[in-house]
Every structure is written in structure tokens, then in C-alpha cells.
Design a protein around this motif. Structure first.
Motif, PDB file in Angstrom:
ATOM      1  N   PRO A  77       0.792  -1.225   0.000  1.00  0.00           N
ATOM      2  CA  PRO A  77       0.000   0.000   0.000  1.00  0.00           C
ATOM      3  C   PRO A  77       0.825   1.277   0.000  1.00  0.00           C
ATOM      4  N   PHE A  78       2.091   1.185   0.425  1.00  0.00           N
ATOM      5  CA  PHE A  78       2.893   2.398   0.565  1.00  0.00           C
ATOM      6  C   PHE A  78       4.110   2.421  -0.358  1.00  0.00           C
ATOM      7  N   GLY A  79       3.997   1.712  -1.467  1.00  0.00           N
ATOM      8  CA  GLY A  79       4.972   1.849  -2.546  1.00  0.00           C
ATOM      9  C   GLY A  79       6.394   1.485  -2.212  1.00  0.00           C
ATOM     10  N   SER A  80       6.612   0.441  -1.427  1.00  0.00           N
ATOM     11  CA  SER A  80       7.981   0.034  -1.117  1.00  0.00           C
ATOM     12  C   SER A  80       8.622  -0.655  -2.319  1.00  0.00           C
ATOM     13  N   PRO A  81       9.836  -0.268  -2.685  1.00  0.00           N
ATOM     14  CA  PRO A  81      10.514  -0.912  -3.816  1.00  0.00           C
ATOM     15  C   PRO A  81      11.183  -2.229  -3.453  1.00  0.00           C
ATOM     16  N   GLU A  82      11.134  -2.610  -2.177  1.00  0.00           N
ATOM     17  CA  GLU A  82      11.838  -3.817  -1.750  1.00  0.00           C
ATOM     18  C   GLU A  82      11.111  -5.071  -2.223  1.00  0.00           C
ATOM     19  N   ARG A  83      11.886  -6.035  -2.718  1.00  0.00           N
ATOM     20  CA  ARG A  83      11.357  -7.343  -3.108  1.00  0.00           C
ATOM     21  C   ARG A  83      12.256  -8.387  -2.439  1.00  0.00           C
ATOM     22  N   TYR A  84      11.797  -8.909  -1.318  1.00  0.00           N
ATOM     23  CA  TYR A  84      12.631  -9.825  -0.544  1.00  0.00           C
ATOM     24  C   TYR A  84      12.716 -11.179  -1.231  1.00  0.00           C
ATOM     25  N   LEU A  85      13.914 -11.685  -1.350  1.00  0.00           N
ATOM     26  CA  LEU A  85      14.152 -12.947  -2.045  1.00  0.00           C
ATOM     27  C   LEU A  85      14.020 -14.129  -1.108  1.00  0.00           C
ATOM     28  N   GLY A  86      13.640 -15.282  -1.667  1.00  0.00           N
ATOM     29  CA  GLY A  86      13.459 -16.477  -0.862  1.00  0.00           C
ATOM     30  C   GLY A  86      13.735 -17.734  -1.657  1.00  0.00           C
ATOM     31  N   PRO A  87      13.277 -18.875  -1.155  1.00  0.00           N
ATOM     32  CA  PRO A  87      13.624 -20.167  -1.776  1.00  0.00           C
ATOM     33  C   PRO A  87      13.039 -20.362  -3.168  1.00  0.00           C
ATOM     34  N   TYR A  88      12.029 -19.587  -3.533  1.00  0.00           N
ATOM     35  CA  TYR A  88      11.418 -19.772  -4.854  1.00  0.00           C
ATOM     36  C   TYR A  88      12.088 -18.924  -5.925  1.00  0.00           C
ATOM     37  N   GLY A 117       0.537   3.792  13.017  1.00  0.00           N
ATOM     38  CA  GLY A 117      -0.050   3.820  11.691  1.00  0.00           C
ATOM     39  C   GLY A 117      -0.639   5.157  11.295  1.00  0.00           C
ATOM     40  N   PHE A 118      -0.605   6.132  12.196  1.00  0.00           N
ATOM     41  CA  PHE A 118      -1.108   7.472  11.902  1.00  0.00           C
ATOM     42  C   PHE A 118      -0.002   8.331  11.294  1.00  0.00           C
ATOM     43  N   VAL A 119      -0.392   9.553  10.902  1.00  0.00           N
ATOM     44  CA  VAL A 119       0.570  10.609  10.632  1.00  0.00           C
ATOM     45  C   VAL A 119       0.367  11.648  11.724  1.00  0.00           C
ATOM     46  N   ASN A 120       1.448  11.946  12.460  1.00  0.00           N
ATOM     47  CA  ASN A 120       1.332  12.788  13.651  1.00  0.00           C
ATOM     48  C   ASN A 120       2.225  14.020  13.545  1.00  0.00           C
ATOM     49  N   THR A 121       1.657  15.162  13.822  1.00  0.00           N
ATOM     50  CA  THR A 121       2.434  16.392  13.946  1.00  0.00           C
ATOM     51  C   THR A 121       2.045  17.033  15.271  1.00  0.00           C
ATOM     52  N   PRO A 122       2.918  17.874  15.828  1.00  0.00           N
ATOM     53  CA  PRO A 122       2.609  18.446  17.151  1.00  0.00           C
ATOM     54  C   PRO A 122       1.256  19.146  17.222  1.00  0.00           C
ATOM     55  N   ASP A 123       0.823  19.757  16.113  1.00  0.00           N
ATOM     56  CA  ASP A 123      -0.441  20.480  16.140  1.00  0.00           C
ATOM     57  C   ASP A 123      -1.634  19.629  15.705  1.00  0.00           C
ATOM     58  N   LYS A 124      -1.346  18.417  15.213  1.00  0.00           N
ATOM     59  CA  LYS A 124      -2.460  17.565  14.762  1.00  0.00           C
ATOM     60  C   LYS A 124      -2.032  16.106  14.859  1.00  0.00           C
ATOM     61  N   MET A 125      -2.389  15.478  15.942  1.00  0.00           N
ATOM     62  CA  MET A 125      -2.011  14.088  16.178  1.00  0.00           C
ATOM     63  C   MET A 125      -3.034  13.121  15.583  1.00  0.00           C
ATOM     64  N   ALA A 126      -2.602  11.886  15.400  1.00  0.00           N
ATOM     65  CA  ALA A 126      -3.463  10.771  14.975  1.00  0.00           C
ATOM     66  C   ALA A 126      -4.274  11.073  13.721  1.00  0.00           C
ATOM     67  N   GLN A 127      -3.571  11.575  12.695  1.00  0.00           N
ATOM     68  CA  GLN A 127      -4.239  11.783  11.404  1.00  0.00           C
ATOM     69  C   GLN A 127      -4.430  10.431  10.728  1.00  0.00           C
ATOM     70  N   THR A 128      -5.666  10.098  10.425  1.00  0.00           N
ATOM     71  CA  THR A 128      -5.983   8.807   9.823  1.00  0.00           C
ATOM     72  C   THR A 128      -5.815   8.909   8.314  1.00  0.00           C
ATOM     73  N   VAL A 129      -4.796   8.215   7.788  1.00  0.00           N
ATOM     74  CA  VAL A 129      -4.544   8.286   6.341  1.00  0.00           C
ATOM     75  C   VAL A 129      -4.899   6.981   5.634  1.00  0.00           C
ATOM     76  N   GLY A 130      -4.951   5.871   6.365  1.00  0.00           N
ATOM     77  CA  GLY A 130      -5.378   4.604   5.780  1.00  0.00           C
ATOM     78  C   GLY A 130      -4.518   4.161   4.612  1.00  0.00           C
TER      79      GLY A 130
END
Length: 605
Positions: A386-397, A568-581
Motif C-alpha cells: 500500500p505504501f509503494g515500497s521498492p523492496e522485493r525480498y528474495l526467498g527459496p522460490y 499507523g497514523f501521521v502525527n504532527t505536534p499540532d495535529k495528532m493521529a491523522q488517519t490516512v489509511g
């Protein structure tokens, strides 16, 4: 020929090694002393430990610098960056040659391990590694009367006279282990001996070639870019099928060009009489006797890549996609194709003239790349989460083996980017030949994966202690590498958000590093002429202080990210617990729309 002292020393030590080698490899192959004996063929090594390396020649750089870069993609190997001081040695002394675990894995018979890579306080204080058994030499060579100071990693990096190395591992027909008296050198120790003894790239290539032919080469296929302030060469090597000696070639990078390699040999046709090429005196005879020569028509030049390797390893485009990407970033106007007919394609030139003059920032950009903005963009798609990580972890397959090898297993594959989650460190060696030597050289170092790290300037001199501590076996607040790794790992929780904070902080720190570099070039110009050692010491101290400051700032960045993205929120001193989903486009690819919001009846009907 080996000198009698060295031969005698190796001979007297051999029984002890025989016992250990028998216990580890369960083979009598190492006991055969004839050149015709079948070389030890080790099981395929995991191909994650593979690197990308580049050169920008002075004519291709915006300020006349020579730039050599290397990403050490080492699967949690030794991340220590170590300063090896200059030394004077007694006449007749011998230099130990140590086994390199980065070549063929841990070798307990020589006390050679991935971590720590070396235990020898006589080599450098940073290699004391108390609590670990001393490394056991495979053999010895005559020591130079004086050896130069240099910076070392899993491979040699840069010396006080501006000799610079990169590295990448390549697939080759043979991968073998060290054997006292027959094969004692891998590229890692070759590069170190060259840094100890040479000032120019040509000298380094000639010396390393002589060492391969005299003392033998083991391990994997290897590419070593080697440059000084004026000239750059690419040296490539592979084990010999005859069990002794080794195969090597070298080619000069034209001034005004950019060059890249990514785990596949880059030298092709060997043309007799070409002043921009060199190769071993035994090469042609060995590949003829082995039946390896390609093409078979003796009237045509030998194709080095095809004659000694299957080309790419792991999977198609594991290497070539990175070569395409780096060349395309340097010269978009070339219109190089992303898709080719085979791993031995001629579509990508040995080197290329960039569309505009390049600088350190351009090389950083290349090493931080995940194919953003192309059809291969790893920050896009379901696998990016959901958050666009470029990592692709390798494994036995995932694939293993060489692409052209009939035993290769190819069930599927991810694109292999330049910046990888298992990158241990990246550096860019910079030498400005128009400046006096005490001011000319800078090592731009980023510990951990480069896309989520920061490049700090260092010199060929004593290093901050934390940068010399790279033991990955246990977390340590004394280690600079762990400071940077914390940020890189934590970023994967909410990558598309955190990467913006990381990039902004890195840009500020790196801009300040450049400002310090420029300031010192002005402030120390006069001193560099009258008292060069004093100028070098002052520059070293200033860079070290800044590297420590950046490390501390990266610790603060980690704490900032923890607080800003807590729960899992986005928090700033003036606005805590921003729900971004989650992004809507990602939700659409999940079963979110079939969830319990549709009603109480079965299936929401």
C-alpha cells in the motif's frame, strides 16, 4: 616464479591446511599439485551478494573529477570501513595473503568469515577484532619496503595517491576455492596489494595481472574498475580451468565517457595490438585447450564475455537491466533498448558519452534508483504494497544459478534494481586532479541501502571509530552502520510517506557536506602547498567531525520517524493521529470491497 622463501613457507604450512580443507570440503582435489588436476568446483553461491559499479572519467564530469563508485550488496556481511595506515617494512619481510569469504563463503580452515572479514591488527588497528581468532594466511608474497595508506572495505577502495577501485561479481564457468601453492588471490586481496603499492591505474592492472599469473586466482568471475586522477581501466578476471594461474583482461575507458557494470563481464572483443587493452600471456592458450574460445573461428577476435561465462546469472535482466538503466540515465538521447535478444547482446556499449557533464549527485541518483518512472518501477504495483515500497525480498522460490546454465531454476523473478535492501554500503571515490593531493581526494560514503541513507565525505586517513565497526551479527549503538540501518528498515512500514522525510534530511546533510568540501579547498589551499601533511590532517578532522554529526542527526531522524508515524497514523505536534489509511488504488486490488460493510446477510445479499 614464486620466490624460494615463499614456496618454502607455503610448503611447510600445507599439512595443517590439508587437514582442515579435508574436513570442510570432503575432497582430495586440493591435495593434487599438478596443473592438470580438476579444479575444485564449489556449489553455486547465493547470488544476492552482487554489486553495481560505475566510472565517470574527467572529460565526462562537470568539474574534471574522476569518479569511481561501488555498491557493496553483501547480504549482511562485514560493513566495516577501515583505514589502513602507510607503513615501512624491513627488507625481506613477507606480506600475508588472506582468504576472502566474499568470494566463496566462510572458510573455517583459514579463519576466514563474512563477519569479521579479517582479523589482523598488523594490517590495521581497525582489523584487530578482539574476541575472534586471527586470520590464517593462504600464502605469502614478498613485502614492499613501503606501503601506501588506503581505505578498505570488503574490497579495496582508495589510497592516498588517488588510486580508486570499484567491484562487481560476475558469473563464470568455474567457481573454485583457494589452495595454498596454487591459487591464493581473489580480487579483494589483489585490490589491496595494488592500493598498497601503486599510484596509477596502469601500474595496478599490470601488478594484479602478474600476481594472478604467478600465484593463481580463485573464486568467482570479477570486474574491478580501477582509476587514478587521469585514466580509468576495467580489469576482469576468472578462475582458470587448469587449476593454477588465472584468466584476466583489461580495457581502458575513453576519457569523456561514463561506464557501468552490474554482475556481468563488460569486456567483449580482444583485438591484438589494441593499445587500450591488456590480457594475460596464458589466456589464449588456456581457453583454446579448454575448448572455450568463442567464436571458434580463429580469424575473429576472442569474445571475452562468451568465452568464459554464461553471461548473466540468476535470471534474465538481473544484470542487463541495471546496465541499461545507468547508461540511459547518463545518456537518454542514446535511446538504448530495455529489451534485448540475449545476455550476450551487443545493444549496450562498453561505455557511453553522457548527454551532459556528470557530477557526484548524478552518481548518487544512479545508485538510489528503483526504475522510478519506467515500466519497471518497483514503487508501483501490488508487490509494492500500500505504501509503494521498492523492496522485493528474495526467498527459496527465487532463481539461482547462471541464466545459460541448464541447471538454472527459473520459476519467476523480480526486477533487480540498483538500490537493494541487502546493500551494505555505497561509496563514490572522487579525485580532483587539478587540486594539490591533500585536497584532491574525497570518499563519499553511504552506509546501508543508498536510497534511504546519506552520503558523508571522508578522506584517506583515520576514520571515526563507529564507521570502522560494521559487525552485523548483533545490534550495536557503537556502530555507525546500525544507525543508518535503523532508518532504512523502519522506512518500510510506510515507505511512500517516510521516504520524503528521509530524502529531505539527506539533501540537507549532503549539501552541507559539499559546502564543507568547497570551504576547505579554499581555506587549506596555501597550507596544502607549504605543509601538505598538516593540511591533510585538518581536512580529515573536519570531515570526520561532520560524519559523526550526520550520524547523530540520523539517530534523531529515526526518533522523528517513530513519533511521526506511530500507530499507523501521521502525527504532527499540532495535529495528532491523522488517519490516512490506504490508497484507493491499492484497496481496489484487495478484497476490501467484499468486506462486512455490505450488510448482515451472507455475501451482503
Amino acid at each position: 616464479m614464486k620466490d624460494k622463501t615463499t614456496s618454502s613457507l607455503l610448503s611447510s604450512a600445507l599439512p595443517r591446511y590439508m587437514i582442515r580443507i579435508l574436513a570442510i570440503f570432503l575432497t582430495a582435489t586440493l591435495l593434487r599439485g599438478t596443473a592438470s588436476a580438476e579444479p575444485l568446483r564449489l556449489p553455486p553461491m547465493p547470488k544476492n551478494a552482487a554489486c553495481t559499479t560505475t566510472i565517470v572519467t574527467p572529460g565526462a564530469s562537470s568539474d574534471g573529477s574522476m569518479l569511481v563508485s561501488h555498491s557493496d550488496d553483501n547480504d549482511l556481511g562485514d560493513q566495516s570501513i577501515v583505514f589502513v595506515p602507510a607503513r615501512d617494512w624491513p627488507e625481506g619481510s613477507l606480506r600475508p595473503v588472506y582468504a576472502s569469504a566474499v568470494a566463496v563463503g566462510d572458510q573455517p580452515q583459514f579463519n576466514a568469515f563474512l563477519v569479521p572479514r579479517l582479523v589482523d591488527k598488523n594490517r590495521a588497528p581497525g582489523y584487530a577484532n578482539p574476541g575472534n581468532a586471527p586470520s590464517i594466511p593462504i600464502g605469502h608474497i614478498p613485502q614492499a619496503v613501503h606501503t601506501y595508506a588506503y581505505i578498505d572495505g570488503n574490497y579495496g577502495i582508495m589510497n592516498e595517491h588517488g588510486l580508486m577501485f570499484g567491484e562487481c561479481t560476475d558469473g563464470a564457468f568455474i567457481s573454485n576455492g583457494p589452495e595454498p601453492g596454487k591459487r591464493i588471490f581473489y580480487s579483494a586481496e589483489l585490490s589491496r596489494v595494488a592500493l598498497e603499492r601503486c599510484r596509477t591505474a596502469r601500474e595496478a592492472v599490470a601488478l594484479m595481472g602478474q600476481l594472478i599469473e604467478t600465484y593463481g586466482y580463485y573464486g568467482t568471475g570479477e570486474t574491478l574498475p580501477v582509476a587514478d586522477g587521469k585514466e580509468a581501466w576495467i580489469m576482469e578476471m576468472a578462475p582458470s580451468p587448469e587449476g593454477t594461474g588465472g584468466l584476466w583482461v583489461a580495457q581502458r575507458v575513453p576519457d569523456g565517457h561514463f561506464w557501468v557494470a552490474a554482475n556481468e563481464f563488460r569486456i567483449r572483443d580482444l583485438v591484438p595490438g589494441n593499445p587500450d587493452q591488456m590480457w594475460g600471456k596464458s589466456l589464449m592458450g588456456v581457453i583454446e585447450r579448454a575448448g572455450w574460445r568463442s567464436p571458434k573461428d580463429a580469424s575473429l577476435p576472442v569474445d571475452w564475455l562468451v568465452s568464459v561465462s554464461h553471461g548473466e546469472y540468476n535470471h534474465p535482466y538481473y544484470s542487463l537491466r541495471r546496465v541499461w538503466r545507468a547508461l540511459s540515465l547518463a545518456a537518454p538521447s542514446a535511446g538504448l533498448p530495455a529489451w534485448v535478444e540475449s545476455g550476450s547482446t551487443r545493444a549496450y556499449p562498453f561505455s557511453i558519452r553522457p548527454d551532459r557533464k556528470m557530477n557526484v549527485e548524478d552518481v548518487k541518483r544512479i545508485h538510489r534508483d528503483h526504475y522510478e518512472g519506467t515500466e519497471f518501477d518497483l514503487t508501483k504495483g501490488v508487490a509494492a504494497g500500500p505504501f509503494g515500497s521498492p523492496e522485493r525480498y528474495l526467498g527459496p522460490y527465487d532463481p539461482h544459478g547462471d541464466v545459460g546454465d541448464p541447471k538454472a531454476v527459473l520459476n519467476g523473478a523480480w526486477e533487480r534494481p540498483i538500490s537493494m535492501y541487502y546493500t551494505g554500503y555505497v561509496y563514490i571515490c572522487q579525485w580532483k586532479p587539478h587540486l594539490p593531493a591533500p585536497l584532491a581526494g574525497t570518499l563519499w560514503l553511504a552506509l546501508d541501502r543508498p536510497a534511504e541513507s546519506v552520503f558523508v565525505p571522508l578522506t584517506v586517513g583515520p576514520l571515526p571509530k563507529g564507521y570502522e565497526k560494521g559487525d552485523t551479527r548483533a545490534f550495536s549503538r557503537d556502530s555507525a552502520w546500525w544507525s543508518y540501518n535503523l532508518v532504512g528498515n523502519y522506512a518500510q512500514l510506510k515507505y511512500s510517506y517516510m521516504i520524503r522525510d528521509i530524502q529531505a534530511r539527506a539533501a540537507l546533510n549532503e549539501a552541507e557536506g559539499v559546502r564543507i568540501q568547497d570551504t576547505l579547498e579554499d581555506e587549506l589551499a596555501e597550507l596544502a602547498s607549504s605543509a601538505p601533511h598538516q593540511a591533510a590532517a585538518q581536512r580529515n578532522q573536519r570531515f570526520n567531525a561532520y560524519a559523526e554529526a550526520v550520524r547523530a542527526d540520523w539517530g534523531k531522524l529515526f526518533e522523528f520517524l517513530v513519533a511521526k508515524y506511530a500507530q499507523g497514523f501521521v502525527n504532527t505536534p499540532d495535529k495528532m493521529a491523522q488517519t490516512v489509511g490506504y490508497p484507493q488504488e491499492w484497496l481496489d486490488k484487495t478484497d476490501y470491497s467484499h468486506g462486512p460493510a455490505r450488510g448482515y446477510a451472507k455475501d451482503g445479499k
